[in-house]
Design a protein around this motif. Structure first.
Motif, PDB file in Angstrom:
ATOM      1  N   SER A  33       0.852  -1.195   0.000  1.00 30.36           N
ATOM      2  CA  SER A  33       0.000   0.000   0.000  1.00 30.36           C
ATOM      3  C   SER A  33       0.884   1.242   0.000  1.00 30.36           C
ATOM      4  CB  SER A  33      -0.892  -0.008   1.248  1.00 30.36           C
ATOM      5  OG  SER A  33      -1.536   1.234   1.420  1.00 30.36           O
ATOM      6  N   ASP A  34       0.695   2.116  -0.998  1.00 28.47           N
ATOM      7  CA  ASP A  34       1.497   3.348  -1.081  1.00 28.47           C
ATOM      8  C   ASP A  34       0.879   4.259  -2.141  1.00 28.47           C
ATOM      9  OD1 ASP A  34       3.525   5.229  -0.746  1.00 28.47           O
ATOM     10  OD2 ASP A  34       5.103   3.700  -0.702  1.00 28.47           O
ATOM     11  N   GLU A  35       1.531   5.396  -2.397  1.00 28.52           N
ATOM     12  CA  GLU A  35       1.107   6.267  -3.481  1.00 28.52           C
ATOM     13  C   GLU A  35       1.110   5.478  -4.790  1.00 28.52           C
ATOM     14  OE1 GLU A  35       0.036   9.263  -3.417  1.00 28.52           O
ATOM     15  OE2 GLU A  35       0.808  10.266  -1.635  1.00 28.52           O
ATOM     16  N   MET A  36       0.114   5.718  -5.631  1.00 31.74           N
ATOM     17  CA  MET A  36      -0.060   4.895  -6.831  1.00 31.74           C
ATOM     18  C   MET A  36       0.811   5.407  -7.975  1.00 31.74           C
ATOM     19  SD  MET A  36      -4.138   4.004  -6.631  1.00 31.74           S
ATOM     20  CE  MET A  36      -4.629   5.722  -6.758  1.00 31.74           C
ATOM     21  N   THR A  37       2.108   5.191  -7.850  1.00 35.09           N
ATOM     22  CA  THR A  37       3.073   5.611  -8.863  1.00 35.09           C
ATOM     23  C   THR A  37       3.578   4.397  -9.643  1.00 35.09           C
ATOM     24  OG1 THR A  37       4.932   5.351  -7.335  1.00 35.09           O
ATOM     25  CG2 THR A  37       3.835   7.512  -7.382  1.00 35.09           C
ATOM     26  N   GLU A  38       4.235   4.669 -10.747  1.00 37.94           N
ATOM     27  CA  GLU A  38       4.849   3.594 -11.527  1.00 37.94           C
ATOM     28  C   GLU A  38       5.906   2.885 -10.699  1.00 37.94           C
ATOM     29  OE1 GLU A  38       7.663   1.602 -14.293  1.00 37.94           O
ATOM     30  OE2 GLU A  38       8.037   3.173 -12.810  1.00 37.94           O
ATOM     31  N   HIS A  39       6.682   3.637  -9.928  1.00 35.18           N
ATOM     32  CA  HIS A  39       7.740   3.044  -9.118  1.00 35.18           C
ATOM     33  C   HIS A  39       7.157   2.148  -8.030  1.00 35.18           C
ATOM     34  CE1 HIS A  39      11.606   2.543  -7.176  1.00 35.18           C
ATOM     35  NE2 HIS A  39      11.024   2.844  -6.015  1.00 35.18           N
ATOM     36  N   HIS A  40       6.041   2.556  -7.438  1.00 33.35           N
ATOM     37  CA  HIS A  40       5.391   1.722  -6.417  1.00 33.35           C
ATOM     38  C   HIS A  40       5.012   0.366  -7.016  1.00 33.35           C
ATOM     39  CE1 HIS A  40       2.666   0.189  -3.444  1.00 33.35           C
ATOM     40  NE2 HIS A  40       1.566   0.538  -4.090  1.00 33.35           N
ATOM     41  N   GLY A  41       4.443   0.386  -8.217  1.00 34.04           N
ATOM     42  CA  GLY A  41       4.082  -0.866  -8.865  1.00 34.04           C
ATOM     43  C   GLY A  41       5.306  -1.707  -9.185  1.00 34.04           C
ATOM     44  N   TYR A  42       6.332  -1.063  -9.725  1.00 32.66           N
ATOM     45  CA  TYR A  42       7.549  -1.774 -10.113  1.00 32.66           C
ATOM     46  C   TYR A  42       8.262  -2.373  -8.906  1.00 32.66           C
ATOM     47  CZ  TYR A  42      12.496  -2.353 -11.294  1.00 32.66           C
ATOM     48  OH  TYR A  42      13.762  -2.844 -11.438  1.00 32.66           O
ATOM     49  N   ALA A  43       8.512  -1.558  -7.874  1.00 33.53           N
ATOM     50  CA  ALA A  43       9.267  -2.021  -6.706  1.00 33.53           C
ATOM     51  C   ALA A  43       8.515  -3.112  -5.963  1.00 33.53           C
ATOM     52  CB  ALA A  43       9.567  -0.849  -5.782  1.00 33.53           C
ATOM     53  N   SER A  44       7.203  -2.962  -5.841  1.00 32.95           N
ATOM     54  CA  SER A  44       6.404  -3.954  -5.120  1.00 32.95           C
ATOM     55  C   SER A  44       6.413  -5.294  -5.862  1.00 32.95           C
ATOM     56  CB  SER A  44       4.968  -3.456  -4.959  1.00 32.95           C
ATOM     57  OG  SER A  44       4.922  -2.267  -4.205  1.00 32.95           O
ATOM     58  N   ALA A  45       6.169  -5.259  -7.170  1.00 34.04           N
ATOM     59  CA  ALA A  45       6.132  -6.494  -7.956  1.00 34.04           C
ATOM     60  C   ALA A  45       7.499  -7.157  -8.007  1.00 34.04           C
ATOM     61  CB  ALA A  45       5.626  -6.194  -9.362  1.00 34.04           C
ATOM     62  N   ARG A  46       8.541  -6.347  -8.161  1.00 30.16           N
ATOM     63  CA  ARG A  46       9.905  -6.902  -8.229  1.00 30.16           C
ATOM     64  C   ARG A  46      10.240  -7.661  -6.942  1.00 30.16           C
ATOM     65  NH1 ARG A  46      15.511  -3.741  -7.748  1.00 30.16           N
ATOM     66  NH2 ARG A  46      16.894  -5.281  -8.678  1.00 30.16           N
ATOM     67  N   GLU A  47       9.883  -7.068  -5.802  1.00 26.61           N
ATOM     68  CA  GLU A  47      10.158  -7.709  -4.509  1.00 26.61           C
ATOM     69  C   GLU A  47       9.364  -9.012  -4.365  1.00 26.61           C
ATOM     70  OE1 GLU A  47       9.701  -6.741   0.291  1.00 26.61           O
ATOM     71  OE2 GLU A  47       9.121  -5.240  -1.213  1.00 26.61           O
ATOM     72  N   MET A  48       8.117  -8.994  -4.736  1.00 21.99           N
ATOM     73  CA  MET A  48       7.275 -10.184  -4.543  1.00 21.99           C
ATOM     74  C   MET A  48       7.610 -11.294  -5.533  1.00 21.99           C
ATOM     75  SD  MET A  48       3.552  -8.699  -3.358  1.00 21.99           S
ATOM     76  CE  MET A  48       3.448  -7.200  -4.310  1.00 21.99           C
ATOM     77  N   SER A  86      -4.163  -1.170  -8.133  1.00 22.90           N
ATOM     78  CA  SER A  86      -5.150  -0.110  -7.944  1.00 22.90           C
ATOM     79  C   SER A  86      -5.103   1.009  -8.968  1.00 22.90           C
ATOM     80  CB  SER A  86      -5.021   0.492  -6.533  1.00 22.90           C
ATOM     81  OG  SER A  86      -6.045   0.013  -5.696  1.00 22.90           O
ATOM     82  N   SER A  87      -4.115   1.041  -9.829  1.00 23.78           N
ATOM     83  CA  SER A  87      -4.108   2.094 -10.853  1.00 23.78           C
ATOM     84  C   SER A  87      -3.329   1.647 -12.075  1.00 23.78           C
ATOM     85  CB  SER A  87      -3.517   3.401 -10.312  1.00 23.78           C
ATOM     86  OG  SER A  87      -2.172   3.552 -10.630  1.00 23.78           O
ATOM     87  N   HIS A 105      -7.117  -1.323 -12.003  1.00 27.26           N
ATOM     88  CA  HIS A 105      -8.241  -0.394 -12.120  1.00 27.26           C
ATOM     89  C   HIS A 105      -7.848   0.675 -13.129  1.00 27.26           C
ATOM     90  CE1 HIS A 105     -11.894   1.691 -11.147  1.00 27.26           C
ATOM     91  NE2 HIS A 105     -11.210   2.821 -11.075  1.00 27.26           N
ATOM     92  N   ASP A 106      -8.724   0.874 -14.107  1.00 30.16           N
ATOM     93  CA  ASP A 106      -8.469   1.840 -15.176  1.00 30.16           C
ATOM     94  C   ASP A 106      -9.545   2.922 -15.103  1.00 30.16           C
ATOM     95  OD1 ASP A 106      -8.041   3.245 -17.500  1.00 30.16           O
ATOM     96  OD2 ASP A 106      -8.750   1.654 -18.830  1.00 30.16           O
ATOM     97  N   ASP A 107      -9.120   4.155 -14.839  1.00 29.35           N
ATOM     98  CA  ASP A 107     -10.066   5.258 -14.734  1.00 29.35           C
ATOM     99  C   ASP A 107     -10.461   5.824 -16.092  1.00 29.35           C
ATOM    100  OD1 ASP A 107     -10.690   5.936 -11.868  1.00 29.35           O
ATOM    101  OD2 ASP A 107      -8.522   5.809 -11.747  1.00 29.35           O
ATOM    102  N   GLU A 108     -10.152   5.109 -17.162  1.00 33.21           N
ATOM    103  CA  GLU A 108     -10.519   5.525 -18.515  1.00 33.21           C
ATOM    104  C   GLU A 108     -10.101   6.986 -18.746  1.00 33.21           C
ATOM    105  OE1 GLU A 108     -14.436   5.562 -21.477  1.00 33.21           O
ATOM    106  OE2 GLU A 108     -14.591   4.665 -19.479  1.00 33.21           O
ATOM    107  N   LEU A 109      -8.805   7.191 -18.662  1.00 32.51           N
ATOM    108  CA  LEU A 109      -8.254   8.547 -18.715  1.00 32.51           C
ATOM    109  C   LEU A 109      -8.055   9.015 -20.150  1.00 32.51           C
ATOM    110  CD1 LEU A 109      -5.598   8.035 -15.917  1.00 32.51           C
ATOM    111  CD2 LEU A 109      -7.876   9.036 -15.691  1.00 32.51           C
ATOM    112  N   SER A 110      -8.199  10.322 -20.343  1.00 32.86           N
ATOM    113  CA  SER A 110      -8.096  10.890 -21.685  1.00 32.86           C
ATOM    114  C   SER A 110      -6.702  10.745 -22.270  1.00 32.86           C
ATOM    115  CB  SER A 110      -8.471  12.374 -21.643  1.00 32.86           C
ATOM    116  OG  SER A 110      -9.782  12.544 -21.164  1.00 32.86           O
ATOM    117  N   TYR A 111      -5.668  10.896 -21.428  1.00 32.53           N
ATOM    118  CA  TYR A 111      -4.298  10.971 -21.941  1.00 32.53           C
ATOM    119  C   TYR A 111      -3.446   9.780 -21.525  1.00 32.53           C
ATOM    120  CZ  TYR A 111      -5.876  15.696 -22.834  1.00 32.53           C
ATOM    121  OH  TYR A 111      -6.603  16.773 -23.275  1.00 32.53           O
TER     122      TYR A 111
END
Length: 343
Positions: free
Chosen positions: A220-235, A248-249, A276-282
């Motif tokens: 659980s942390d701020e939903m950044t690219e690094h959070h996803g990368y570091a968490s997945a790499r560790e697990m 979550s994002s 989760h995809d917020d269907e973002l414009s950009y």
């Protein structure tokens, strides 16, 4: 064309035209319709300052952003919500103001806006489970709508939210149906209400199948690219490692994909990912075929709905609180597949 010229063209007084355009009840429906048609024909727009003096309104909606969360202004989710809300404000003759304040001055900012009558209403962003701003704005008599919900709040209030609990339960059920049993959750900050609800949905879906979440596979942390990368790499370096990730994002999911590829694995074959995809414009999730299987909702549409709800509350202060729960659509992409054979 100004107000005087519009009134002269209709053979009415400026007061009558102004009252017709501002919805005063003493103006007949026939006169109101005649004035509105003439205003549209001549592309007349009321002067907002003058309109405010006549109605006692500022025609302004407030968004207060504490300095510690100014990064949210760069988040495409926030930007899309503001874009959707802004469309609705503009169509109704309203504008918006963003106030950047120190964290310890947030309450003071709300009190100042109310005292100076600078805004007619407020949108609360990023509610926490124990959200205090709801009580504050109620005490100030300020119309408001919450983008999200506050689980610990017993009083009734107006909100627009995605059914996060159900969305993540459905996503978890899909992974279970694909044979996955080692499922990781990469979540947002869990003092935020949406993240708490997503974890509840994830855990309930597992419990319904007689399984329990592994604490070692939850981050659980701020939903950044690094959070996803570091968490997945560790697990992924653990033994055993997860065979699937619920994220979550979309931004964090991009980091998860990077970690999977760095480990020499293939997303959708060796490791499945649902985000989760917020269907973002950009920040699109592919074109014809989604890259990620995702629980999808339009945050821009949520902005439009929240803005319309707030404007209704401003027009009718005695209106009972309104609620809108949006269901996320589960979209299948190329990031999910059967659990790998463990034999």
């Amino acid at each position: 064309m100004n107000l005087k010229q519009l009134a002269e063209s209709l053979g009415l007084s400026q007061t009558t035209v102004s009252r017709a355009l501002n919805g005063y009840p003493e103006v007949s429906e026939a006169t109101r319709q005649r004035v509105e048609e003439a205003a549209a024909r001549h592309n007349y727009r009321p002067n907002l300052r003058a309109r405010g003096l006549a109605t006692g309104r500022s025609n302004m909606i407030g968004h207060v952003i504490p300095i510690s969360t100014t990064h949210e202004m760069m988040n495409p989710v926030f930007s899309d919500f503001i874009a959707g809300a802004g469309e609705t404000y503009s169509n109704s003759g309203y504008d918006m103001t963003l106030s950047i304040v120190p964290d310890d001055a947030e309450d003071k900012a709300y009190r100042s806006l109310a005292q100076r009558k600078s805004v007619d209403g407020i949108v609360i962003h990023g509610p926490r489970a124990d959200e205090r701003r709801i009580k504050l704005l109620e005490s100030l008599g300020m119309p408001f709508v919450v983008h999200g919900r506050a689980s610990a709040e017993d009083r009734d209030y107006s909100w627009v939210d995605v059914n996060n609990r159900r969305a993540f339960a459905r996503a978890t059920e899909l992974l279970l149906d694909l044979g996955h049993r080692r499922i990781a959750l990469i979540n947002g900050l869990e003092d935020m209400d949406f993240a708490m609800r997503r974890r509840q949905g994830f855990e309930k879906a597992l419990a319904d199948r007689g399984l329990a979440a592994n604490p070692a596979w939850i981050r659980s942390d701020e939903m950044t690219e690094h959070h996803g990368y570091a968490s997945a790499r560790e697990m992924l370096a653990m033994t055993p490692a997860p065979t699937a990730f619920l994220v979550s994002s979309l931004i964090s999911a991009i980091g998860v994909r990077r970690a999977i590829e760095e480990a020499g694995l293939k997303m959708g074959r060796d490791v499945s990912v649902i985000t989760h995809d917020d269907e973002l414009s950009y920040l699109g999730n592919g074109r014809d075929v989604p890259i990620f299987t995702a629980t999808r909702s339009s945050v821009r549409e949520a902005g439009r709905i929240a803005a319309a709800m707030l404007l209704d509350l401003i027009d009718d202060p005695d209106r009972t609180p309104r609620h809108r729960l949006l269901e996320a659509e589960l979209m299948l992409g190329s990031s999910t597949g059967p659990a790998p054979d463990e034999s």
